[in-house]
Structures are given as structure tokens and as C-alpha cells.
Write a protein that holds these residues in place. Structure first.
Motif, mmCIF file in Angstrom:
data_model
loop_
_atom_site.group_PDB
_atom_site.id
_atom_site.type_symbol
_atom_site.label_atom_id
_atom_site.label_comp_id
_atom_site.label_asym_id
_atom_site.label_seq_id
_atom_site.Cartn_x
_atom_site.Cartn_y
_atom_site.Cartn_z
ATOM 1 N N ILE A 168 48.699 33.503 26.282
ATOM 2 C CA ILE A 168 47.350 33.062 26.641
ATOM 3 C C ILE A 168 47.043 33.326 28.108
ATOM 4 C CG2 ILE A 168 45.811 31.071 26.738
ATOM 5 C CD1 ILE A 168 47.507 29.862 24.461
ATOM 6 N N TYR A 169 47.979 32.917 28.984
ATOM 7 C CA TYR A 169 47.762 33.077 30.420
ATOM 8 C C TYR A 169 47.563 34.555 30.767
ATOM 9 C CZ TYR A 169 48.346 31.858 35.371
ATOM 10 O OH TYR A 169 48.142 31.663 36.712
ATOM 11 N N SER A 170 48.411 35.406 30.196
ATOM 12 C CA SER A 170 48.348 36.844 30.480
ATOM 13 C C SER A 170 47.029 37.450 29.993
ATOM 14 C CB SER A 170 49.530 37.551 29.821
ATOM 15 O OG SER A 170 49.467 38.939 30.041
ATOM 16 N N LYS A 171 46.629 37.091 28.766
ATOM 17 C CA LYS A 171 45.395 37.651 28.208
ATOM 18 C C LYS A 171 44.166 37.181 28.985
ATOM 19 C CE LYS A 171 47.288 38.035 23.523
ATOM 20 N NZ LYS A 171 47.279 37.442 22.165
ATOM 21 N N LEU A 172 44.161 35.888 29.323
ATOM 22 C CA LEU A 172 43.032 35.362 30.096
ATOM 23 C C LEU A 172 42.962 36.021 31.460
ATOM 24 C CD1 LEU A 172 40.693 33.342 30.359
ATOM 25 C CD2 LEU A 172 42.338 31.662 31.210
ATOM 26 N N SER A 173 44.119 36.210 32.078
ATOM 27 C CA SER A 173 44.170 36.883 33.384
ATOM 28 C C SER A 173 43.589 38.283 33.298
ATOM 29 C CB SER A 173 45.613 36.937 33.882
ATOM 30 O OG SER A 173 45.697 37.630 35.113
ATOM 31 N N ASN A 174 43.928 39.011 32.232
ATOM 32 C CA ASN A 174 43.415 40.378 32.059
ATOM 33 C C ASN A 174 41.899 40.385 31.869
ATOM 34 O OD1 ASN A 174 45.942 41.512 32.282
ATOM 35 N ND2 ASN A 174 46.324 41.536 30.081
ATOM 36 N N GLU A 175 41.400 39.455 31.046
ATOM 37 C CA GLU A 175 39.957 39.423 30.790
ATOM 38 C C GLU A 175 39.174 39.040 32.041
ATOM 39 O OE1 GLU A 175 38.020 38.506 27.374
ATOM 40 O OE2 GLU A 175 39.769 38.281 26.076
ATOM 41 N N LEU A 176 39.692 38.081 32.784
ATOM 42 C CA LEU A 176 39.030 37.698 34.030
ATOM 43 C C LEU A 176 39.116 38.823 35.047
ATOM 44 C CD1 LEU A 176 40.231 33.996 34.400
ATOM 45 C CD2 LEU A 176 37.946 34.780 33.764
ATOM 46 N N GLY A 177 40.229 39.553 35.034
ATOM 47 C CA GLY A 177 40.366 40.715 35.920
ATOM 48 C C GLY A 177 39.350 41.790 35.602
ATOM 49 N N ASP A 178 39.119 42.030 34.305
ATOM 50 C CA ASP A 178 38.101 43.015 33.904
ATOM 51 C C ASP A 178 36.709 42.565 34.337
ATOM 52 O OD1 ASP A 178 40.049 44.574 32.746
ATOM 53 O OD2 ASP A 178 39.736 43.790 30.718
ATOM 54 N N LEU A 179 36.440 41.272 34.189
ATOM 55 C CA LEU A 179 35.150 40.744 34.636
ATOM 56 C C LEU A 179 35.003 40.910 36.145
ATOM 57 C CD1 LEU A 179 32.507 39.112 34.217
ATOM 58 C CD2 LEU A 179 33.875 37.035 34.506
ATOM 59 N N ALA A 180 36.075 40.627 36.883
ATOM 60 C CA ALA A 180 36.044 40.760 38.338
ATOM 61 C C ALA A 180 35.765 42.203 38.754
ATOM 62 C CB ALA A 180 37.359 40.280 38.942
ATOM 63 N N ASP A 181 36.390 43.159 38.065
ATOM 64 C CA ASP A 181 36.150 44.581 38.361
ATOM 65 C C ASP A 181 34.695 44.949 38.106
ATOM 66 O OD1 ASP A 181 38.776 44.925 39.063
ATOM 67 O OD2 ASP A 181 39.397 45.724 37.117
ATOM 68 N N ASN A 182 34.126 44.409 37.028
ATOM 69 C CA ASN A 182 32.729 44.690 36.705
ATOM 70 C C ASN A 182 31.791 44.075 37.743
ATOM 71 O OD1 ASN A 182 30.658 45.723 34.840
ATOM 72 N ND2 ASN A 182 30.220 43.569 34.460
ATOM 73 N N THR A 184 38.239 37.675 44.159
ATOM 74 C CA THR A 184 39.694 37.750 44.044
ATOM 75 C C THR A 184 40.174 36.760 42.994
ATOM 76 O OG1 THR A 184 41.794 37.610 45.226
ATOM 77 C CG2 THR A 184 40.084 36.093 45.926
ATOM 78 N N LEU A 185 41.144 37.203 42.196
ATOM 79 C CA LEU A 185 41.762 36.385 41.159
ATOM 80 C C LEU A 185 43.189 36.082 41.602
ATOM 81 C CD1 LEU A 185 41.481 35.242 38.207
ATOM 82 C CD2 LEU A 185 42.416 37.418 37.421
ATOM 83 N N PHE A 186 43.575 34.811 41.631
ATOM 84 C CA PHE A 186 44.902 34.449 42.147
ATOM 85 C C PHE A 186 45.377 33.156 41.495
ATOM 86 C CE2 PHE A 186 41.675 32.470 44.688
ATOM 87 C CZ PHE A 186 42.174 31.249 45.098
ATOM 88 N N HIS A 187 46.562 32.682 41.913
ATOM 89 C CA HIS A 187 47.124 31.440 41.387
ATOM 90 C C HIS A 187 46.786 30.298 42.336
ATOM 91 C CE1 HIS A 187 49.586 33.613 38.455
ATOM 92 N NE2 HIS A 187 49.850 34.459 39.418
ATOM 93 N N SER A 188 46.254 29.219 41.783
ATOM 94 C CA SER A 188 46.027 28.033 42.601
ATOM 95 C C SER A 188 47.372 27.355 42.858
ATOM 96 C CB SER A 188 45.088 27.051 41.891
ATOM 97 O OG SER A 188 45.763 26.407 40.818
ATOM 98 N N ASN A 225 23.102 35.989 40.872
ATOM 99 C CA ASN A 225 23.640 36.288 39.546
ATOM 100 C C ASN A 225 24.692 35.277 39.086
ATOM 101 O OD1 ASN A 225 25.620 37.076 41.362
ATOM 102 N ND2 ASN A 225 26.128 38.979 40.303
ATOM 103 N N GLN A 226 24.635 34.058 39.597
ATOM 104 C CA GLN A 226 25.592 33.035 39.185
ATOM 105 C C GLN A 226 25.469 32.727 37.691
ATOM 106 O OE1 GLN A 226 25.705 29.418 41.507
ATOM 107 N NE2 GLN A 226 26.670 28.255 39.879
ATOM 108 N N ASP A 227 24.254 32.650 37.181
ATOM 109 C CA ASP A 227 24.058 32.337 35.757
ATOM 110 C C ASP A 227 24.715 33.391 34.868
ATOM 111 O OD1 ASP A 227 22.665 30.075 36.419
ATOM 112 O OD2 ASP A 227 20.685 30.938 36.080
ATOM 113 N N TYR A 228 24.604 34.661 35.273
ATOM 114 C CA TYR A 228 25.230 35.750 34.510
ATOM 115 C C TYR A 228 26.753 35.594 34.522
ATOM 116 C CZ TYR A 228 27.367 40.326 33.806
ATOM 117 O OH TYR A 228 28.181 41.347 33.384
ATOM 118 N N ILE A 229 27.321 35.244 35.683
ATOM 119 C CA ILE A 229 28.767 35.077 35.809
ATOM 120 C C ILE A 229 29.254 33.928 34.932
ATOM 121 C CG2 ILE A 229 30.621 34.431 37.411
ATOM 122 C CD1 ILE A 229 28.983 35.883 39.612
ATOM 123 N N ILE A 230 28.570 32.783 35.021
ATOM 124 C CA ILE A 230 28.954 31.613 34.224
ATOM 125 C C ILE A 230 28.855 31.921 32.737
ATOM 126 C CG2 ILE A 230 28.409 29.217 33.669
ATOM 127 C CD1 ILE A 230 29.618 29.614 36.457
#
Length: 494
Positions: free
Chosen positions: A182-196, A205-209, A224-229
Motif C-alpha cells: 500500500i505504502y509503495s503504491k500510494l507513494s508512486n501515485e502521489l509521485g505521478d501527481l506531483a510530476d503532473n 516535494t514528496l517525503f517522509h514525515s 488550483n488547490q481545488d483541483y489538487i484536493i
């Protein structure tokens, strides 16, 4: 989103240029018009465009003088001169000003297409480099316990605006599966969103809290906050069928204040149990109406959940009895429907009691399922499981499929593995992968990060890099550059 200005006193030329741009642009962009040099200066000041096509002969302020003044407010804008005058003196002035290109009217489609393609490559490289600097500043800020002057320097050296912080909390029955699935897949999807988002000008930036959760910091642009959310809600919706993923967010006008607000999320994160999963909540909205009594209750409840995930029956029972004995249920403002939904997903049960006390008594009865009669054969299997990990760490393995191989439940394996070896299953698997990654990086200076990632069991180089940095405080590329050949092979695994 790329911003383009077309500055020309001839309305038809402006329309023609915009039409050509529309034909050749294959990514989002915004276009603005200026009918004279003064309007160009004002638009540059307001919008800091990526590209400006500028005519030389314009009223009020000529094009070259307008470029000279506009560069003071937007030094990173790429100015392209469009003119009907093939005058060498004009060209020399443009060169001195650092104009990107000098094109004669009427401009042809192929010429404009080449210019725009070259500029897109240049701008994307600059944006990637700027985003890398942004990432380093954010990660330094969020991982430095002694902020001191660093906060001031961060805010001085980065443009102000609105910054959004999002932290993701993942809870599921087989907790040791998180990092690998789950963690890995979510990280990848959020990474793709970040690239877009970077294409739209959102540095991120995507990182570990510090709690070990995924965290995302985004610099907002173009409102574009509404689009991001909305995009993040769509991602979370898919995951929340089988587990609980909650996201708490906060927004601020400076990174320093954002860091301070993010600390409030860590103080109040237990509010996730009283809110719906799969939705991004602003920390203020998520905690609205909750009292100190509510948070004291939620803190106790979080310990119940942690004990269940760890398979720790004594602590599980103690925490539930603590809630029943020290909580005035009638004063709570807790949404027990959401609390129950969380619990059902984590326990795999279908608890039906709606009233608080009967609900916790029903929950207390589940403790019987956590009581384990540990046999010697089960302990012997832990040695076999450890050996299996040592030999198969490079494959797609996790606690669920290993449990099936040795005919044990995942929670049982998790508990026994931790008791016998003093480390969690997932930590052991991660550490052995990173240990072997360090050996590969130290033994071959030509090996790519992607190859190393694949050879130690990570399909995503991005996720591998995040894990490597978390355990070593170094990026794999930096580790490879340094000479660790003399020490890596002689270092104990853990």
C-alpha cells in the motif's frame, strides 16, 4: 501551466500569432495580450510569464525598451522579438538584453513550432532544477530539529505564495504489508501527481514525515488547490476499499508557518478516527467541535488500534478497559459511525453496536482472538522465515504470502517475528534490501540507481530512493559518488 504574452499593436497580428500557438502547443498554457509596450511591462509585473512574443514598433514604449524594463521584474521570462525590420542595430540591442530569439514577420508555423519546442525543453529543465532546490529546502526545514536561522533563510530565498502540506495516515490489518504494498503504491501515485503538477508550475516535494508517513508539500499557483484536493481524493477513494487512509492538510503563506502548522497535525492526528476516510481534511475542519475530552478519548482509542495491529492482547485489553473506566461517553462529540467503520476494516469484523459502551464491550471480546499459544514449531518457523527473506529479498515478497507458505496468520507471524528477533518483519526486510543495495553501489560505480532498485526488490526507483534516504540520510546517487568500498563490505548488516 505555461504563461505566454503576445505583445503587438496590430490586433490582427496578435490574433494570427495566437492561432499559430494554439496549433503547435500540446500542453496546457495561458495566453495574454498587450497592445503596447506599457501594457507589456504591466503584464510581466503581474504574471511573470514564461514566454513573451514582442513587437519592436509599439506606442508609448517601444518593444526593446519594454523588454529592458520588464526584465527587472521577471528575469526568467524568455523574450522573443517579432519584427518586420531586419535592422542589425535592433538585433545588437536584443543580444545585449539576452533576448531568446529574433524572428521576422510574417512568422511561419514551422519556425514558431521549433522556437516553442526549444523553449519548452529549456523551461522544463529550469523548472526541474528549481523544483530540486525547492525540495532540498523543504526537506531540510522539515527534518532539522533546530530551525534557528534556517527558517528565516528558507523564507528569504524562496518566493512567497500559498503552500499546502498534506500528510497521509495509513492503517490496515496487516501493518507489516504497508511499506511493500500500500505504502509503495500510494507513494508512486502521489509521485505521478506531483510530476503532473510541476507542468502547471506547482513546485512540490514528496517525503517522509517524522512520524514515518508520506507527506507532500506543494506551492500553489493559479488557484488550483481545488483541483489538487480533488485529484488526491480520487486516489484515496481507490485505496479505502480495503484499508483506512486519511489525509490531513494545512496551508500557509510561508514555509516556516507551514512547518509550524504541520506540527499541529502531529499533535491532533488522532482526529482521523472521528472523520471519514478517503477524504482530504484541513486540520481545522477535522478538529472542529472536538474538545479536550474528545482528544483524550481518541488518544486512548489509537492505542487500542495499535495494540490490535501489533497483536498485543494484554495491551489491547488494558486500553479498552481504560476507556470504559475513565471516559464519560455522554460528553463526547465523536462520530461513532466513522469510528466503527475504522475498526471494522482494521479488525476484519462487522461490529454492529452503535452505542459507545456496548461497542467497546463488543470490541473487548475480540481480544480473545489475539491470545496466542506459542508452540516450539511456530518459533522454529520464524528461523525458516528469516532464512527465506535472506534468500528472496530481491523478489516481490511480503508477510501475507510468506504466512501462506508457512501456514500461519499474518498477525501471528508479525508478533512472533518481532518477539524472536527484536525487529519488525517489514523493518528486517527493508534493512536487508538497503544493506545489499549499499554493497551493489559500492562495488560498481557504473551501475544505475534503477538497476540497483530492481535488484533489491523495489519496482519503483523513486520509492527505493526514499527508503534509502530515510535509513542512511543519503541519496543512493550521493552514496555511489563517495568511496565506501573499503567500509561497506566489512560493515555488519544492522
Amino acid at each position: 501551466m505555461m504563461k505566454i504574452i503576445v505583445a503587438d499593436d496590430d490586433k490582427l497580428i496578435r490574433y494570427y500569432t495566437q492561432s499559430l500557438i494554439a496549433e503547435v502547443m500540446n500542453e496546457p498554457y495561458e495566453i495574454l495580450e498587450a497592445a503596447n509596450g506599457k501594457a507589456l511591462i504591466d503584464l510581466c509585473l503581474q504574471h511573470s510569464p514564461d514566454i513573451a512574443f514582442v513587437d519592436i514598433k509599439m506606442p508609448y514604449v517601444d518593444g526593446i525598451s519594454a523588454i529592458d524594463q520588464a526584465k527587472m521584474s521577471c528575469p526568467n521570462t524568455n523574450f522573443v522579438v517579432l519584427t518586420a525590420y531586419a535592422d542589425f542595430s535592433y538585433a545588437k540591442r536584443c543580444i545585449r538584453l539576452g533576448v531568446t530569439d529574433y524572428l521576422l514577420k510574417p512568422i511561419e508555423r514551422e519556425t514558431l513550432e521549433k522556437v516553442l519546442n526549444d523553449l519548452k525543453i529549456k523551461i522544463n529543465k529550469e523548472n526541474s532544477f528549481d523544483n530540486l532546490k525547492f525540495q532540498h529546502k523543504v526537506i531540510s526545514l522539515f527534518n532539522n530539529p533546530n530551525l534557528g536561522n534556517l527558517c528565516k533563510d528558507v523564507d528569504k530565498n524562496i518566493e512567497h505564495g500559498d503552500f499546502l502540506y498534506l500528510e497521509f495516515f495509513i492503517l490496515c490489518p496487516n501493518y507489516d504489508e504497508i511499506y511493500h504494498s500500500i505504502y509503495s503504491k500510494l507513494s508512486n501515485e502521489l509521485g505521478d501527481l506531483a510530476d503532473n503538477l510541476l507542468k502547471y508550475g506547482n513546485k512540490n516535494t514528496l517525503f517522509h514525515s517524522k512520524r514515518g508517513n508520506l507527506a507532500l508539500v506543494i506551492q500553489l499557483v493559479n488557484e488550483n488547490q481545488d483541483y489538487i484536493i480533488h485529484s488526491i481524493n480520487l486516489i484515496l477513494k481507490e485505496y479505502n476499499r480495503n484499508c483506512n487512509i486519511s489525509c490531513l492538510s494545512t496551508k500557509s503563506s510561508t514555509l516556516t508557518h507551514l512547518f509550524e502548522n504541520a506540527a499541529k497535525i502531529n499533535q491532533k492526528y488522532t482526529c482521523i478516527f472521528a472523520n471519514k476516510t478517503g477524504v482530504v481534511y484541513d486540520i481545522g475542519a477535522a478538529t472542529f467541535g472536538l474538545s479536550n475530552d474528545d482528544f483524550a478519548f481518541l488518544e486512548r482509542f489509537s492505542k487500542v488500534i495499535s495494540a490490535f495491529i501489533d497483536g498485543n492482547e494484554p495491551e489491547y485489553t488494558i486500553h479498552i478497559k481504560n476507556i470504559l473506566g475513565h471516559t464519560q461517553m455522554n460528553v463526547l462529540n465523536i462520530n461513532f459511525n466513522e469510528l466503527q467503520a475504522y475498526t471494522n476494516k482494521i479488525t476484519g469484523q462487522n461490529l454492529e453496536e452503535q452505542s459507545p459502551k456496548p461497542f467497546f464491550k463488543e470490541l473487548l471480546a475480540l481480544g480473545e482472538s489475539l491470545k496466542i499459544n506459542i508452540s516450539q514449531s511456530s518459533l522454529d518457523k520464524m528461523d525458516l522465515i528469516k532464512e527465506y527473506i535472506d534468500k528472496n529479498y530481491m523478489n516481490d515478497i511480503g508477510i501475507t504470502n510468506i504466512s501462506e507458505i508457512y501456514k500461519l496468520s499474518p498477525n501471528y507471524v508479525s508478533k512472533l517475528f518481532h518477539e524472536k528477533f527484536g525487529t519488525k518483519f517489514t523493518d528486517y526486510l527493508t534493512n536487508i534490501r538497503i544493506y545489499n543495495a549499499k554493497l551493489l553501489l559500492a562495488s560498481n560505480s557504473d551501475i544505475s540507481i534503477k538497476t540497483v532498485s530492481s535488484m533489491v526488490g523495489y519496482n519503483s526507483p523513486r520509492h527505493f530512493t526514499n527508503i534509502f534516504y530515510k535509513l542512511t540520510n543519503m541519496y543512493p546517487s550521493d552514496y555511489k559518488k563517495n568511496d565506501y568500498r573499503s567500509t561497506s563490505k566489512n560493515t555488519d548488516r544492522f
